[in-house]
Scaffold this active site. Structure first.
Site, short mmCIF file in Angstrom:
data_model
loop_
_atom_site.label_atom_id
_atom_site.label_comp_id
_atom_site.label_asym_id
_atom_site.label_seq_id
_atom_site.Cartn_x
_atom_site.Cartn_y
_atom_site.Cartn_z
N LYS A 188 49.16 46.75 37.01
CA LYS A 188 48.39 46.20 38.14
C LYS A 188 47.46 45.15 37.54
O LYS A 188 46.50 45.47 36.85
CB LYS A 188 47.58 47.28 38.86
CG LYS A 188 46.89 46.73 40.11
CD LYS A 188 46.09 47.78 40.83
CE LYS A 188 45.58 47.20 42.15
NZ LYS A 188 44.88 45.91 42.00
N ASP A 230 44.68 42.28 36.99
CA ASP A 230 43.31 42.12 37.46
C ASP A 230 43.02 40.64 37.71
O ASP A 230 42.24 40.00 37.01
CB ASP A 230 42.34 42.69 36.42
CG ASP A 230 40.95 42.92 36.98
OD1 ASP A 230 40.78 42.77 38.21
OD2 ASP A 230 40.04 43.25 36.20
N GLU A 251 43.01 48.17 34.88
CA GLU A 251 42.68 48.47 36.28
C GLU A 251 43.56 49.54 36.90
O GLU A 251 43.12 50.33 37.72
CB GLU A 251 42.77 47.19 37.12
CG GLU A 251 42.26 47.39 38.53
CD GLU A 251 42.56 46.23 39.46
OE1 GLU A 251 42.29 46.36 40.66
OE2 GLU A 251 43.06 45.21 38.99
#
Length: 316
Positions: free
Chosen positions: A33, A35, A166
């Site tokens: 994921k 950032d 994250e």
């Protein structure tokens, strides 16, 4: 320089649902994921147009990325994330805030392919789209193919958590691409709580801090605004100065809330238009953020669309 356009529905990005915990499943794949912020890249006849999530054309702001994508094989519409990396190669949203003013290590992390040479690929399974995406991406240091792992999301999440990142994305391997829709075929699993918020005011500075003390925060709720607390940490001197300059231009005569909130006597209210991102430890029983930290402004989302993000338990 950027301008807002109306992205056709078919070019709008597919959105993920926040879920509560990682899991293992043979039908799912797991990705980093990133950032940063979402960016749709349209390549047509060798010309590249870059769009933010809310339809702004931002090609002129990221000329190097656009130029790198000119090497894409054929016409395409690519979905990905623009990130700024630190010296260890880790993406940080805060670094992206200053990327236009200062030297930053930018990367465009491509993770999906919506169209190729005029052909609509959105009805194909995700893994087939990713295979075709990898084959057409240019070999360039600014362009990264988002690799994935199959089945073992729990182990991957622990690795990401250990590295202080994250979170991870979980995606059904056979999922189609649903433009503009939020779906549970794509899930985001975060290592810490983060929330997009709307700035509705700022308090007077205290002690040696210049410009302002803290920001009053809100979320959209129905036709009004819900107070979720103040954030007073996470600001550099430059962030304080630049934010204050923006906020002064948005001064409003009254509070957007129906009832009184903390520090009203020393608060300057502003029109709710600036969107920021914060991280925090938990929600209090009053519905306020505990220990929030400011991460930066977001220009890819409208204030009226910023609502409470609920964690949806995934049926495993």
């Amino acid at each position: 320089m950027s301008r807002t356009t109306t992205l056709p529905r078919r070019l709008q990005p597919m959105l993920a649902t926040l879920t509560d915990a990682p899991f293992d499943d043979v039908g799912w794949v797991f990705e980093d994921k990133y950032d940063g912020f979402r960016m749709i890249a349209k390549i047509e006849g060798g010309k590249v147009t870059l769009y933010s999530r809310n339809g702004k054309i931002i090609s002129h702001s990221y000329v190097e990325v656009a130029k790198a994508l000119e090497g894409t094989k054929g016409d395409a519409v690519i979905d990905g994330e623009l990130v700024a990396l630190d010296k260890d190669g880790t993406s940080h949203f805060q670094l992206l805030q200053n990327a236009l003013r200062h030297q930053a290590t930018l990367r465009y992390c491509a993770f999906d392919l919506m169209f190729k040479d005029g052909q609509d690929l959105r009805g194909l399974p995700l893994l087939q789209r990713k295979t075709q995406l990898k084959a057409i991406l240019p070999r360039h240091k600014l362009i990264v193919f988002s690799a994935h792992r199959k089945t073992h999301g729990t182990k991957f999440f622990k690795e990401v958590e250990r590295r202080g990142l994250e979170g991870i994305m979980a995606k059904r391997g056979d999922s189609i691409y649903q433009s503009g829709a939020r779906t549970d075929n794509w899930l985001k699993i975060k290592t810490s709580k983060r929330q997009e918020v709307v700035i509705v005011g700022f308090t007077a500075p205290r002690r040696t801090r210049p410009f302002f003390g803290a920001l009053a925060l809100a979320l959209r709720e129905g036709n009004g605004w819900r107070y979720i607390g103040h954030v007073g940490t996470g600001f550099s001197y430059q962030a304080l100065e630049e934010l204050h300059a923006k906020l002064i231009k948005l001064k409003a005569s009254k509070s957007p809330f129906r009832s009184k909130v903390k520090d009203e006597a020393v608060t300057t209210w502003v029109r709710p238009s600036l969107v920021a991102e914060v991280k925090f430890t938990e929600w209090t029983s009053k519905g306020e953020m505990r220990h929030p930290v400011y991460l930066g402004l977001r220009t890819d989302k409208r204030a009226k669309d910023v609502v409470l993000e609920h964690e949806t338990p995934h049926s495993r």
